[in-house]
Scaffold this active site. Structure first.
Site, PDB file in Angstrom:
ATOM      1  N   ALA A 193       2.678   8.531   0.516  1.00  0.00           N
ATOM      2  CA  ALA A 193       1.381   8.888   1.092  1.00  0.00           C
ATOM      3  C   ALA A 193       1.376   8.579   2.580  1.00  0.00           C
ATOM      4  CB  ALA A 193       0.270   8.112   0.394  1.00  0.00           C
ATOM      5  N   GLY A 208       3.445   8.585  -3.479  1.00  0.00           N
ATOM      6  CA  GLY A 208       2.741   9.817  -3.809  1.00  0.00           C
ATOM      7  C   GLY A 208       3.676  10.988  -4.033  1.00  0.00           C
ATOM      8  N   GLU A 258       4.754  10.657  -7.526  1.00  0.00           N
ATOM      9  CA  GLU A 258       3.623  11.052  -8.367  1.00  0.00           C
ATOM     10  C   GLU A 258       3.507  12.575  -8.442  1.00  0.00           C
ATOM     11  OE1 GLU A 258       0.319   7.551  -8.231  1.00  0.00           O
ATOM     12  OE2 GLU A 258       0.824   8.440  -6.296  1.00  0.00           O
ATOM     13  N   GLU A 311       4.645   0.821  -3.593  1.00  0.00           N
ATOM     14  CA  GLU A 311       3.287   0.390  -3.233  1.00  0.00           C
ATOM     15  C   GLU A 311       3.070  -1.112  -3.317  1.00  0.00           C
ATOM     16  OE1 GLU A 311       2.674   4.719  -4.570  1.00  0.00           O
ATOM     17  OE2 GLU A 311       4.030   3.052  -4.975  1.00  0.00           O
TER      18      GLU A 311
END
Length: 257
Positions: A65, A108, A111, A131
Site C-alpha cells: 500500500a 496490499g 492481498e 505490516e
C-alpha cells in the site's frame, strides 16, 4: 472515471488490467484501488470479456500500500473513509480473475493477488505481509484470504513474522497456482486465460460460486449448492451445445447463454 494508475485493454476475449505506478513499484493508493475495482466491474458486465487478468511489470506486481497516504490517518478518518470497503466488491466479480505476478507482491499487493481466483508467478516473485513491522496488520482481506489458502497456523506464522516467501514456498503452501520462468509469466498467464475463455461462461460462473462457498458451508449445504448449480446449467444453450458437440465429436462453440 478516466484511469490514472492502471492501463485497461482487451486482447481477444481477455480483459487486461495493468497496474501502472512503476516509480513506486505499483504501490496501491486509494484511487488506484478504486480504478482496479471499477475496471473489474466493467469487464464483468461486458459480454465480450470471458476472463480478466491483472498484471504488474517485471519489477513488481504491487509492492504494498501507499504508506505516505496513510501517515496522517486516525481511527476516525479511517472509519469515515472506510478505504477497505471497495475491496469487498472484488469478491462479487463472477468471471474468472487471474493474477500474473513478477517481482514483489507484498502487503496490499499480495492481498490483491489473493483476491484473484488463480495466480501465476515468476520463479523470482516474492510474496508476504510486512505490516507487522509497521505496527499494523493486513486490512484488505489478507488475514482471511491467506488463512483460507494455506491454513490458520501457517498464515499466523507468516503474518506474525512479516517475512517474505519465495514463489516456491508460496506454491508449496498452496497460496499460488503455477510457477514459470520470470520471462514467461505473461505468456503462461495468457495461455491459461485463453484456455478458460474457451470454456462455457455459465459453467465457469457456477463453478466459481460453488467452489468459493465451500469454506463457509457445511459439507451437506455445499453439496446442495453444487446440485442446484448443476441443475441450473441445464437451462443454458451452452449445455445443449456442449453435449451435442461431444456426441458429434466436434469442438463446442459456447455463447454464454
Amino acid at each position: 472515471m478516466s484511469n490514472k494508475y492502471i492501463n485497461a485493454y482487451l486482447e481477444d476475449s481477455i480483459g487486461i488490467i495493468q497496474l501502472n505506478r512503476p516509480d513506486v513499484l505499483n504501490a496501491l493508493n486509494r484511487q488506484m484501488v478504486d480504478e482496479i475495482v471499477e475496471q473489474l466491474e466493467a469487464y464483468d458486465r461486458d459480454s465480450t470479456v470471458k476472463v480478466i487478468l491483472i498484471k504488474g511489470n517485471d519489477r513488481a506486481f504491487a509492492a504494498g500500500a501507499d504508506i505516505e497516504e496513510m501517515l496522517n490517518d486516525t481511527p476516525l478518518t479511517l472509519e469515515l473513509a472506510d478505504p477497505f470497503a471497495v475491496w469487498d466488491r472484488i469478491q462479487l466479480i463472477k468471471k474468472p480473475v487471474m493474477a500474473a505476478v513478477n517481482g514483489f507482491a507484498l502487503g496490499g499487493g499480495f492481498e490483491l493477488a489473493l483476491h484473484c481466483d488463480l495466480i501465476v508467478a515468476g520463479e523470482n516473485a516474492t510474496f508476504g505481509f510486512p505490516e507487522v513491522k509497521l505496527g499494523v496488520m493486513p486490512g484488505a482481506g489478507g488475514t482471511q484470504l491467506l488463512a483460507k489458502a494455506i491454513g490458520q497456523r501457517k498464515a499466523l506464522e507468516w503474518i506474525w513474522l512479516g517475512e517474505s516467501m519465495s514463489a516456491s514456498e508460496a506454491m508449496g503452501l498452496g497460496a499460488i497456482n503455477r510457477i514459470v520462468a520470470d520471462e514467461l509469466v505473461e505468456e503462461e498467464s495468457m495461455r491459461l486465460a485463453k484456455q478458460l475463455a474457451n470454456q462455457a461462461p455459465i459453467s465457469l460462473r457456477l463453478i466459481k460460486e460453488t467452489v468459493k462457498a465451500a469454506d463457509d458451508l457445511s459439507l451437506m449445504d455445499g453439496m446442495k449448492l453444487e446440485r442446484k448449480n448443476f441443475y441450473l446449467a441445464f437451462d443454458s444453450e451452452d449445455q445443449t451445445e456442449g453435449m451435442n458437440a461431444f456426441t458429434e465429436k466436434r469442438p463446442p462453440h459456447f455463447k454464454g447463454v
